[in-house]
Design a protein around this motif. Structure first.
Motif, PDB file in Angstrom:
ATOM      1  N   PRO A   1       0.918  -1.173  -0.014  1.00 33.64           N
ATOM      2  CA  PRO A   1       0.183   0.056   0.031  1.00 33.64           C
ATOM      3  C   PRO A   1       0.862   1.201  -0.004  1.00 33.64           C
ATOM      4  CG  PRO A   1      -0.854  -1.706   1.673  1.00 33.64           C
ATOM      5  CD  PRO A   1       0.489  -2.034   1.152  1.00 33.64           C
ATOM      6  N   ALA A   2       0.480   2.167  -1.007  1.00 33.49           N
ATOM      7  CA  ALA A   2       1.329   3.555  -1.070  1.00 33.49           C
ATOM      8  C   ALA A   2       1.469   4.124   0.361  1.00 33.49           C
ATOM      9  CB  ALA A   2       0.783   4.220  -2.007  1.00 33.49           C
ATOM     10  N   SER A   3       0.375   3.985   1.143  1.00 31.69           N
ATOM     11  CA  SER A   3       0.231   4.874   2.279  1.00 31.69           C
ATOM     12  C   SER A   3       1.421   4.232   3.515  1.00 31.69           C
ATOM     13  CB  SER A   3      -1.111   4.489   3.072  1.00 31.69           C
ATOM     14  OG  SER A   3      -1.312   3.129   3.417  1.00 31.69           O
ATOM     15  N   GLU A   4       2.039   2.985   3.226  1.00 29.31           N
ATOM     16  CA  GLU A   4       2.938   2.553   3.932  1.00 29.31           C
ATOM     17  C   GLU A   4       4.466   2.781   3.270  1.00 29.31           C
ATOM     18  OE1 GLU A   4       2.361  -1.677   5.094  1.00 29.31           O
ATOM     19  OE2 GLU A   4       0.113  -1.397   4.862  1.00 29.31           O
ATOM     20  N   GLU A   5       4.704   4.113   3.366  1.00 28.64           N
ATOM     21  CA  GLU A   5       5.897   4.635   2.828  1.00 28.64           C
ATOM     22  C   GLU A   5       7.016   3.910   3.375  1.00 28.64           C
ATOM     23  OE1 GLU A   5       7.985   8.880   2.058  1.00 28.64           O
ATOM     24  OE2 GLU A   5       5.795   8.718   2.087  1.00 28.64           O
ATOM     25  N   LYS A   6       7.239   4.043   4.624  1.00 26.40           N
ATOM     26  CA  LYS A   6       8.593   3.281   5.230  1.00 26.40           C
ATOM     27  C   LYS A   6       8.532   1.750   4.636  1.00 26.40           C
ATOM     28  CE  LYS A   6      10.833   2.737   9.690  1.00 26.40           C
ATOM     29  NZ  LYS A   6      10.756   3.148  11.070  1.00 26.40           N
ATOM     30  N   ARG A   7       7.466   1.097   4.569  1.00 32.01           N
ATOM     31  CA  ARG A   7       7.751  -0.359   4.110  1.00 32.01           C
ATOM     32  C   ARG A   7       7.951  -0.417   2.750  1.00 32.01           C
ATOM     33  NH1 ARG A   7       2.505  -3.806   4.361  1.00 32.01           N
ATOM     34  NH2 ARG A   7       3.172  -5.581   3.051  1.00 32.01           N
ATOM     35  N   LEU A   8       7.250   0.616   1.834  1.00 29.01           N
ATOM     36  CA  LEU A   8       7.704   0.684   0.299  1.00 29.01           C
ATOM     37  C   LEU A   8       9.014   1.012   0.158  1.00 29.01           C
ATOM     38  CD1 LEU A   8       6.579   0.735  -2.549  1.00 29.01           C
ATOM     39  CD2 LEU A   8       6.388   3.086  -2.146  1.00 29.01           C
ATOM     40  N   GLN A   9       9.433   2.029   1.050  1.00 30.16           N
ATOM     41  CA  GLN A   9      11.083   2.401   0.800  1.00 30.16           C
ATOM     42  C   GLN A   9      12.112   1.081   1.119  1.00 30.16           C
ATOM     43  OE1 GLN A   9      12.340   4.887  -1.085  1.00 30.16           O
ATOM     44  NE2 GLN A   9      10.262   5.278  -1.434  1.00 30.16           N
ATOM     45  N   HIS A  10      11.813   0.217   2.123  1.00 32.84           N
ATOM     46  CA  HIS A  10      12.565  -0.795   2.728  1.00 32.84           C
ATOM     47  C   HIS A  10      12.628  -1.548   1.524  1.00 32.84           C
ATOM     48  CE1 HIS A  10      14.422  -3.979   5.079  1.00 32.84           C
ATOM     49  NE2 HIS A  10      13.363  -4.490   4.820  1.00 32.84           N
ATOM     50  N   GLN A  11      11.443  -2.343   0.986  1.00 33.68           N
ATOM     51  CA  GLN A  11      11.374  -2.999   0.066  1.00 33.68           C
ATOM     52  C   GLN A  11      12.099  -2.828  -1.420  1.00 33.68           C
ATOM     53  OE1 GLN A  11      10.450  -6.198   0.705  1.00 33.68           O
ATOM     54  NE2 GLN A  11      11.052  -6.875  -1.326  1.00 33.68           N
ATOM     55  N   LEU A  12      11.755  -1.183  -1.676  1.00 34.18           N
ATOM     56  CA  LEU A  12      12.493  -1.093  -2.977  1.00 34.18           C
ATOM     57  C   LEU A  12      13.911  -1.045  -2.702  1.00 34.18           C
ATOM     58  CD1 LEU A  12      12.569   0.603  -5.534  1.00 34.18           C
ATOM     59  CD2 LEU A  12      12.596   2.894  -4.394  1.00 34.18           C
ATOM     60  N   ASP A  13      14.721  -0.829  -1.546  1.00 32.38           N
ATOM     61  CA  ASP A  13      16.003  -0.977  -1.309  1.00 32.38           C
ATOM     62  C   ASP A  13      16.251  -2.423  -1.504  1.00 32.38           C
ATOM     63  OD1 ASP A  13      16.204   1.878  -1.081  1.00 32.38           O
ATOM     64  OD2 ASP A  13      16.205   1.651   1.134  1.00 32.38           O
ATOM     65  N   GLN A  14      15.453  -3.250  -0.823  1.00 35.29           N
ATOM     66  CA  GLN A  14      15.743  -4.675  -0.997  1.00 35.29           C
ATOM     67  C   GLN A  14      15.869  -5.098  -2.508  1.00 35.29           C
ATOM     68  OE1 GLN A  14      16.441  -7.046   1.622  1.00 35.29           O
ATOM     69  NE2 GLN A  14      16.584  -4.875   2.797  1.00 35.29           N
ATOM     70  N   CYS A  15      14.864  -4.858  -3.183  1.00 37.06           N
ATOM     71  CA  CYS A  15      14.724  -5.069  -4.442  1.00 37.06           C
ATOM     72  C   CYS A  15      15.830  -4.582  -5.544  1.00 37.06           C
ATOM     73  CB  CYS A  15      13.561  -4.647  -5.257  1.00 37.06           C
ATOM     74  SG  CYS A  15      11.957  -5.462  -4.537  1.00 37.06           S
ATOM     75  N   LEU A  16      16.333  -3.235  -5.063  1.00 44.81           N
ATOM     76  CA  LEU A  16      17.364  -2.627  -5.818  1.00 44.81           C
ATOM     77  C   LEU A  16      18.797  -3.464  -5.593  1.00 44.81           C
ATOM     78  CD1 LEU A  16      16.290   1.061  -6.299  1.00 44.81           C
ATOM     79  CD2 LEU A  16      15.772  -1.024  -7.790  1.00 44.81           C
ATOM     80  N   ALA A  17      18.876  -3.921  -4.534  1.00 47.12           N
ATOM     81  CA  ALA A  17      20.047  -4.731  -4.072  1.00 47.12           C
ATOM     82  C   ALA A  17      20.299  -5.883  -5.236  1.00 47.12           C
ATOM     83  CB  ALA A  17      20.071  -5.173  -2.871  1.00 47.12           C
ATOM     84  N   ALA A  18      19.281  -6.240  -5.971  1.00 45.38           N
ATOM     85  CA  ALA A  18      19.337  -7.350  -6.707  1.00 45.38           C
ATOM     86  C   ALA A  18      19.616  -6.900  -8.235  1.00 45.38           C
ATOM     87  CB  ALA A  18      17.823  -7.926  -7.122  1.00 45.38           C
ATOM     88  N   ASP A  19      20.982  -7.534  -8.621  1.00 44.08           N
ATOM     89  CA  ASP A  19      21.677  -7.216  -9.837  1.00 44.08           C
ATOM     90  C   ASP A  19      21.039  -7.922 -11.122  1.00 44.08           C
ATOM     91  OD1 ASP A  19      23.351  -5.574  -8.663  1.00 44.08           O
ATOM     92  OD2 ASP A  19      24.592  -7.150  -8.127  1.00 44.08           O
ATOM     93  N   ASP A  20      20.180  -8.597 -11.049  1.00 37.28           N
ATOM     94  CA  ASP A  20      19.415  -9.369 -12.113  1.00 37.28           C
ATOM     95  C   ASP A  20      17.870  -9.976 -11.725  1.00 37.28           C
ATOM     96  OD1 ASP A  20      19.848 -11.913 -10.943  1.00 37.28           O
ATOM     97  OD2 ASP A  20      21.778 -12.129 -12.022  1.00 37.28           O
ATOM     98  N   ALA A  21      17.457 -10.627 -12.698  1.00 31.49           N
ATOM     99  CA  ALA A  21      16.038 -11.029 -12.376  1.00 31.49           C
ATOM    100  C   ALA A  21      15.954 -12.094 -11.423  1.00 31.49           C
ATOM    101  CB  ALA A  21      15.222 -11.433 -13.865  1.00 31.49           C
ATOM    102  N   ILE A  22      17.037 -13.277 -11.443  1.00 31.47           N
ATOM    103  CA  ILE A  22      16.909 -14.240 -10.815  1.00 31.47           C
ATOM    104  C   ILE A  22      17.285 -13.534  -8.995  1.00 31.47           C
ATOM    105  CG2 ILE A  22      18.251 -16.133  -9.849  1.00 31.47           C
ATOM    106  CD1 ILE A  22      18.949 -16.692 -12.893  1.00 31.47           C
ATOM    107  N   GLU A  23      18.079 -12.723  -8.665  1.00 31.40           N
ATOM    108  CA  GLU A  23      18.262 -12.164  -7.457  1.00 31.40           C
ATOM    109  C   GLU A  23      16.952 -11.453  -6.842  1.00 31.40           C
ATOM    110  OE1 GLU A  23      21.694  -9.918  -7.000  1.00 31.40           O
ATOM    111  OE2 GLU A  23      22.973 -11.432  -7.890  1.00 31.40           O
TER     112      GLU A  23
END
Length: 124
Positions: free
Chosen positions: A56-78
């Motif tokens: 949910p967009a209202s959960e900005e802190k959770r969204l930013q945390h997950q975005l950071d986690q996702c962007l740590a992945a260097d390819d689709a498998i990761e």
């Protein structure tokens, strides 16, 4: 791989289809990260946008945390593995499904590798 412009268009289209919009800072963070052939693939952008749109967009802190986690992945498998961890965390916090993920989790990475192979060709 997609151009920077195409990455931006695909990201926006994928999120718009889910009635979801990112703030300009988050979008810029994604576009800055997506500079390699692996992170500019349509599969990477589609999986990334699906994961983010599930929060949910209202959960900005959770969204930013997950975005950071996702962007740590260097390819689709990761990225798939990051998303699986996120799904596991969600299941573990829901009493109705507690324990269910443990039964199927050993099969999931293998299934994802098969799906990845089908979409992109065998992993070298």
């Amino acid at each position: 791989p997609l151009s920077s412009k195409s990455v931006k268009e695909l990201l926006r289209n994928e999120l718009q289809q889910k009635n979801y919009y990112l703030d300009s800072e988050s979008e810029a963070k994604i576009l800055t990260h997506c500079r390699t052939a692996q992170t500019c693939s349509p599969l990477y952008i589609t999986v990334l946008s699906s994961c983010l749109a599930s929060i949910p967009a209202s959960e900005e802190k959770r969204l930013q945390h997950q975005l950071d986690q996702c962007l740590a992945a260097d390819d689709a498998i990761e990225l798939y593995l990051v998303v699986l961890d996120y799904i596991r965390e969600q299941f573990e916090t829901c009493d109705k499904y507690k324990g269910s993920i443990k039964k199927v989790s050993p099969l999931i990475p293998h299934c994802l590798f098969v799906l990845y192979d089908i979409r992109t060709g065998p992993i070298q």
